[in-house]
Design a protein around this motif. Structure first.
Motif: not given
Ligand code: SAM
Length: 257
Positions: A212, A215, A233
């Motif tokens: 991600d 994030c 992340l």
């Protein structure tokens, strides 16, 4: 896939959290702040990528080239991922449906339906977000991850003619006010865990890795830990990455005692 994540690209991994449950170790790496396109350019292959950018209105501001920018982000994510999930308001994502990279297809147009958004304008009150589920040709989906224990046994015994998948509408309230108090981190656009977890369940198995690169508060990281997936992340805001680190550490403490 041509990912090439190396230590040289990201020399300082500042958090490397681990939790142990049922003898499985799940790891969340929080990278130093970086632009999404740099993170994707330096990333190795992952099973799934979640893209949840600002929405080109309200917080996060507007950019004139938003549609082209987001198309470039999606292309870059598709180079390293089997599954890519793209969040946004329907009017924004409608443009991206026509731009799906070659070798990928639209698996589902998901809708997140929430009833509790306060009215800020006179007229229609916003009650939905959309999420495109894109996947590489031939990528596997796992609807069996949504089965109950009884159903799973019947499925494993070959006694189920088809696997009933989850609906494409995810119904969950916005975490605002008293709703979702124990999830709230102070990030202004935090998604509930209950709308991220189904994405991971449908596209990954335990021990797979999800990325991600925008994030925010780290919802994808906590969802991954809860489901025994690994996560990487990043965000371009070091303030939000501090929130993410605290959140992951708090979950780690809660699980490991
Ligand atoms: C909608 S929020 C993500 C919320 C997140 N899914 C959560 O549940 O907390 C969008 C995030 O994208 C980050 N962002 C926006 N543009 C970015 C960029 N060019 N590179 C990296 N991060 C970016 C913002 O800092 C913000 O935290």
């Amino acid at each position: 896939m041509n990912g090439h994540y190396t230590q040289a690209t990201f020399p300082e991994l500042d958090v490397y959290a681990e939790t142990e449950r049922s003898k499985q170790r799940t790891k969340v790496k929080v990278l130093p702040s970086a632009d999404v396109l740099d993170t994707l350019a330096g990333a190795s292959a992952v099973k799934a990528t979640i893209l949840d950018p600002w929405y080109n209105k309200g917080i996060g501001g507007e950019r004139a080239d938003y549609n082209d920018w987001l198309a470039a982000v999606i292309r870059s994510a598709c180079r390293i991922s089997e599954h890519v999930f793209v969040w946004g308001f329907p009017d924004i994502l409608a443009y991206q449906v026509a731009k799906i990279p070659e070798g990928f297809k639209l698996i589902a147009w998901l809708t997140w339906y929430y009833k509790n958004c306060p009215s800020v304008i006179r007229g229609w009150r916003s009650a939905q977000n959309a999420c495109l589920h894109l996947a590489m040709d031939g990528a596997t989906v796992y609807p069996e991850h949504f089965l109950s224990i009884d159903q799973l046994e019947r499925w494993k015994a070959g006694k189920m003619r088809f696997v009933p998948g989850p609906p494409t509408v995810l119904e969950a309230p916005l975490n605002i006010g008293f709703v979702g108090r124990n999830e709230q981190t102070g990030h202004p656009a935090q998604k509930p865990l209950s709308v991220i977890e189904p994405l991971l369940l449908m596209s990954t198995r335990a021990n797979d890795t999800v990325l991600d690169p925008m994030c925010g508060s780290g919802t994808t990281g906590e969802a991954a830990l809860r489901l025994h997936r690994h996560a990487i992340l990043c965000d371009d805001s070091s303030t939000y990455l501090t929130i993410t680190r605290k959140r992951i550490a708090a979950y780690q403490n809660q699980v490991n005692g």
